[in-house]
Design an enzyme around this catalytic site. Structure first.
Site, PDB file in Angstrom:
ATOM      1  N   ASP A 152     -84.199  -4.276  -5.135  1.00 39.63           N
ATOM      2  CA  ASP A 152     -83.188  -3.232  -5.181  1.00 39.63           C
ATOM      3  C   ASP A 152     -83.681  -2.091  -6.068  1.00 39.63           C
ATOM      4  O   ASP A 152     -84.222  -2.328  -7.160  1.00 39.63           O
ATOM      5  CB  ASP A 152     -81.895  -3.825  -5.743  1.00 39.63           C
ATOM      6  CG  ASP A 152     -80.744  -2.847  -5.731  1.00 39.63           C
ATOM      7  OD1 ASP A 152     -80.342  -2.436  -4.628  1.00 39.63           O
ATOM      8  OD2 ASP A 152     -80.252  -2.503  -6.816  1.00 39.63           O
ATOM      9  N   GLU A 206     -86.418  -0.848  -2.113  1.00 41.31           N
ATOM     10  CA  GLU A 206     -85.891   0.508  -2.005  1.00 41.31           C
ATOM     11  C   GLU A 206     -86.744   1.432  -2.865  1.00 41.31           C
ATOM     12  O   GLU A 206     -86.760   1.300  -4.086  1.00 41.31           O
ATOM     13  CB  GLU A 206     -84.438   0.548  -2.484  1.00 41.31           C
ATOM     14  CG  GLU A 206     -83.466  -0.172  -1.555  1.00 41.31           C
ATOM     15  CD  GLU A 206     -82.045  -0.060  -2.042  1.00 41.31           C
ATOM     16  OE1 GLU A 206     -81.184   0.387  -1.263  1.00 41.31           O
ATOM     17  OE2 GLU A 206     -81.779  -0.412  -3.209  1.00 41.31           O
TER      18      GLU A 206
END
Length: 908
Positions: free
Chosen positions: A510, A540
């Site tokens: 993340d 990400e």
């Protein structure tokens, strides 16, 4: 120091007596109701505007350089330094000289984001005292010649601690270690004045014993080696540390906990290789050998609770739990098995480490009801949002322990370990590898909060600080600092643990752009070596916040990971397909249509008059994504130029950003933002039938299936999953996060989505939710489900859809129907399979027609070839009967593609 024994409530307590600022830690500290005790309140509060560059150098950004600089110390946090007055409460001070030399390159690089200011140096005579000074309050003061305070601040300590205790990076075992007839505890707490380990017989009840820990001045770690095997018991640490509020005694769980009791109140003692923690056959059950290259990955992103919570075919005790994945006859597991049979390779689980946002027992179970466009459902969900059973889980509490709310008995520290492994084992037997979503960019909370772990053991170290010493929160929460050695080590150690002890095959990071590239590359090397295999890493790569554009280090972000082999999510392809961007609201959320849902060729009532060039540019962005967003791939663009993808603009960034296709993760839907079905509710013209909406969904899934790189899908995309238009369902409860594996309902029109993130758009959303014609029928859901499986089978049938290198893509992928004369609603390409292992065919041509009408496009290079529909379409069982009507004319090289159809032709 001597060892002495205390008695309390009939039990024996062992402590080490010795010098210190306050009494040694006894049993009362372990059994106290408070998670913290202020031993000595601070006399004054200070911000932290100065920064240690290393063990000897301090920079004070923005400070004047005149005056006398002194570093005052107090073991009791008693310093006061009022401006214009004199310092009081200090135990002593050392003088710092203004440093005129060159800051060491490593420190200069690490802290190059700091504003200018005087650099100060600790004198040689005082250097040996520095480690001890960090175990008390330190205040840097600038005084005039008479001792009058001109300014005062605390000093951010990470640079010093990393330098002074550099050998800590090589500590082989942090946390608990049970071996050779003894139980050993190790916690890194270099600023603690003393530390003890409290041992308990169970998850509740009084302390069994408290053991004072010994400090290792070389590493900054505290140790206690106890005789006997304490497996099955629980523990916490008591540490006395300096914080802004003074000197506090924190009763805290272990950052390296491998398991815990209910609501993470106590850490669990065990060794993960113990036989009783392994399900039968654990050591001999292999992971599927389906991935040769990272581009072979086809991922299904799934939340543990969503998967089975509403599945009546799962035993009630297993619903929403790890064990639901072991019920292989359930509707959900049959769905996953069918996907695996078709070509899905990985299930990626939303966070399953211990999280801080869900009560592990007694969580609320609201029962919403109301009209399709009503607000009562979200109101009820909102009232119980902090106490219900649901959260996405991006709230790290303990990184190395399985989440307890997914276990059948969270009170038993062993149960969650065994059941997690049973889940992984069952998925592996089903033919699916298991990926794990990890969140090292922030913690659930920090400071002196009860659910703060890292910050209560080494205050101010594990989190990224701003210019005044406050924690940065650009990620939503308390940002961690993996550029600091021991936070980076924690991340690496944690991923290695999950890969080796739980057989996790791949990881999704993340907000990975908040990590340094160097640390991510070190993680890749370390975890691969520990696991003895290649562990795939994706994440990400967004570029924002205090680290944006390399402000603090070279980031693990999209434009900074070239050549690393680590994959990042492709927002270019996502936005081109869906339309608009993730942050749209109001009219823009409707009017900014995408390639599959009507841009220019089928405008909705909000679209306005869009120029034809918008569609042409967007079609080129889709082609760029299909080519793996490879920087060097040459594309014949809409304006009849041939340029590398890096030269094509995407919102001021290059459309092509990757060096190799394994560095790109293609997706059109994931847990964030509206589902694809919901975004198409917003963007397709209102009159679009439910059958055609299902076809548009398949077009989006086809783009992912045909694109070079990793293919990534959100669970339920294939059954038209809706969240009733919720743009951010992280805390929207079970109600807005449902999946129906019986394929009867997609849950569109189950109430207005929660007001916090959607309320401003309610006037626009309300009439849509009330429109029953937008809701798909079971037949629509079945069509999308089966068409998705056909797409998976097509991708799995040939390595041409998952080429491993940029050179392969440049050599083998060729688009036709390009340039200024193209039909922009059709993207078509040819893949050359000659000489490629696993190609299966001499060549493949695919075409995606997003228009409402049939189109014919021509490939001059296909003239004279003999091509036919892919065997999936010729099997007689193809879901998309319209696709079987597509034709190829070898005499002219013309492909005729029915409306809203994705089709594949092959050359034997």
């Amino acid at each position: 120091m001597t060892r002495r024994t205390l008695h309390a409530s009939g039990a024996l307590f062992f402590i080490l007596a010795g010098a210190g600022a306050h009494a040694a830690i006894g049993p009362d500290a372990c059994d106290g109701k408070s998670f913290q005790t202020v031993l000595h309140p601070a006399a004054a509060r200070f911000d932290a505007r100065a920064v240690w560059l290393d063990g000897r150098l301090v920079i004070w950004p923005g400070s004047a350089s005149g005056g006398v600089f002194k570093l005052y110390r107090s073991a009791r946090g008693a310093i006061a330094a009022p401006a214009g007055g004199t310092v009081s409460g200090a135990d002593g001070a050392i003088r710092l000289d203004v440093f005129a030399g060159t800051v060491p390159p490593a420190a200069a690089t690490r802290f190059n984001y700091l504003a200018g200011g005087p650099v100060l140096r600790v004198r040689d005579a005082d250097a040996a005292s520095l480690p001890g000074l960090h175990r008390g309050q330190l205040v840097l003061v600038r005084e005039d010649a008479t001792g009058r305070v001109l300014d005062a601040t605390r000093v951010q300590a990470a640079g010093a601690l990393d330098d002074l205790y550099a050998p800590a990076a090589d500590l082989p075992q942090l946390g608990v270690d049970v071996s050779a007839g003894r139980t050993r505890f190790t916690v890194w707490a270099p600023t603690a004045q003393q530390a003890a380990v409290c041992v308990y017989d169970g998850g509740t009840g009084g302390v069994r014993a408290v053991y004072q820990m010994d400090f290792d001045g070389r590493t900054g770690a505290w140790h206690a080696a106890l005789p006997g095997d304490l497996t099955g018991k629980y523990y916490k640490y008591a540490v006395d540390v300096p914080v802004d509020a003074g000197i506090v005694r924190n009763l805290v769980t272990d950052p390296y906990s491998i398991s815990l009791t209910t609501d993470s109140k106590r850490s669990y003692i065990a060794r993960l290789d113990a036989p009783h923690l392994k399900p039968a056959g654990w050591d001999t059950t292999p992971a599927p050998q389906t991935i040769r290259h990272q581009t072979d990955m086809v991922v299904y992103e799934l939340h543990v609770r969503d998967f089975s919570r509403d599945d009546a075919s799962v035993p009630a005790a297993h619903r929403g739990k790890y064990l639901a994945f072991t019920d292989t006859g359930s509707d959900g597991m049959k769905h996953l098995a069918a996907l695996a049979h078709s070509g899905l390779t990985d299930v990626h689980l939303l966070p399953v480490y211990d999280i801080g946002s869900v009560p592990e027992t007694g969580c609320a179970l609201p029962q919403p009801a109301g009209s399709a466009d009503g607000d009562t459902q979200q109101a009820l969900v909102k009232r119980t949002a902090e106490t219900d059973c649901f959260n996405w889980g991006y709230d790290p509490f303990h990184y190395n322990a399985p989440e307890g709310s997914y276990a059948t008995d969270p009170a038993d520290g062993a149960r969650r370990i065994v059941e997690f492994r049973q889940m992984v084992q069952s998925l592996h037997k089903t033919g699916l590898r298991v990926g794990m979503d990890v969140v090292f960019n922030h913690t659930f909370i920090a400071g002196q909060n009860e659910k703060s772990v890292l910050d209560r053991i080494v205050p101010g170290y594990y989190h990224r600080l701003n210019a005044s010493g406050a924690i940065e929160r650009s990620t939503c929460c308390d940002n961690t600092a993996t550029e600091n050695r021991m936070m980076g080590k924690l991340m690496i150690d944690s991923v290695a643990l999950w890969a080796t002890q739980y057989k996790i095959d791949s990881f999704r990071f993340d907000l990975m752009g908040h990590q340094p590239r160097a640390v991510m590359e070190a993680l890749q090397r370390t975890v691969n070596a520990a696991a003895g295999r290649n562990v795939q890493l994706i994440g990400e790569g967004w570029n924002f916040g205090e680290v944006a554009d390399g402000a603090r280090f070279v980031q693990a972000s999209q434009l900074s990971l070239n050549g690393s082999g680590i994959g990042t999510f492709n927002d270019r392809l996502r936005d081109a397909v869906r339309g608009g961007s993730a942050g749209d609201s109001g009219e823009a959320m409707f009017g900014r249509q995408g390639w599959i849902n009507g841009l220019v060729y089928d405008p909705n009532a909000h679209a306005g008059d869009r120029p034809a060039a918008d569609l042409l540019k967007t079609a080129d962005l889709v082609r760029a994504g299909l080519a793996g967003s490879i920087r060097s791939y040459p594309l014949h663009t809409f304006d009849d130029k041939t340029v590398p993808l890096a030269a094509i603009d995407y919102n001021g960034q290059p459309a092509g950003y990757a060096s190799e296709p394994g560095e790109v993760v293609n997706y059109v839907e994931n847990h964030d933002n509206q589902t694809l079905f919901d975004i198409d509710v917003l963007k397709l013209p209102l009159a679009t039938s439910s059958q055609e909406r299902a076809r548009v969904q398949v077009l989006g899934m086809a783009v992912d299936a045909f694109a070079q790189g990793v293919a990534y899908y959100h669970a339920g995309i294939d059954v038209l999953r809706s969240k009733s238009l919720d743009r951010n369902s992280f805390n929207s409860g079970d109600w807005f996060n449902r999946i129906d594996w019986t394929y009867r309902d997609n849950h569109f029109g189950t109430g207005l989505p929660p007001a916090d993130d959607n309320g401003r758009d309610w006037p626009l959303l309300k009439p849509l939710l009330a429109d029953a014609a937008l809701k798909p029928t079971p037949a629509d859901i079945a069509f999308a489900r089966d068409a998705f499986r056909d797409l998976l089978a097509i991708r799995a049938s040939s390595t041409l859809f998952r080429l491993p290198t940029a050179a392969d893509i440049r050599q083998r992928l060729r688009f036709f129907n390009t340039g200024s004369t193209q039909v922009p609603t059709v993207v078509a390409a040819h893949l050359d399979g000659r000489g490629l292992d696993g190609a299966g065919f001499a060549g493949i041509a695919y075409a995606i027609n997003v228009d409402k009408v049939c189109h014919t496009v021509t490939d001059p290079d296909a003239v004279g070839k003999r091509m036919h529909l892919h065997p999936v379409f010729l099997s007689g069982h193809a879901a998309d009967k319209r696709a079987t009507q597509a034709t190829f004319d070898g005499a002219t090289g013309a492909f005729t593609i029915p409306p809203r159809t994705a089709v594949v032709f092959v050359e034997d």
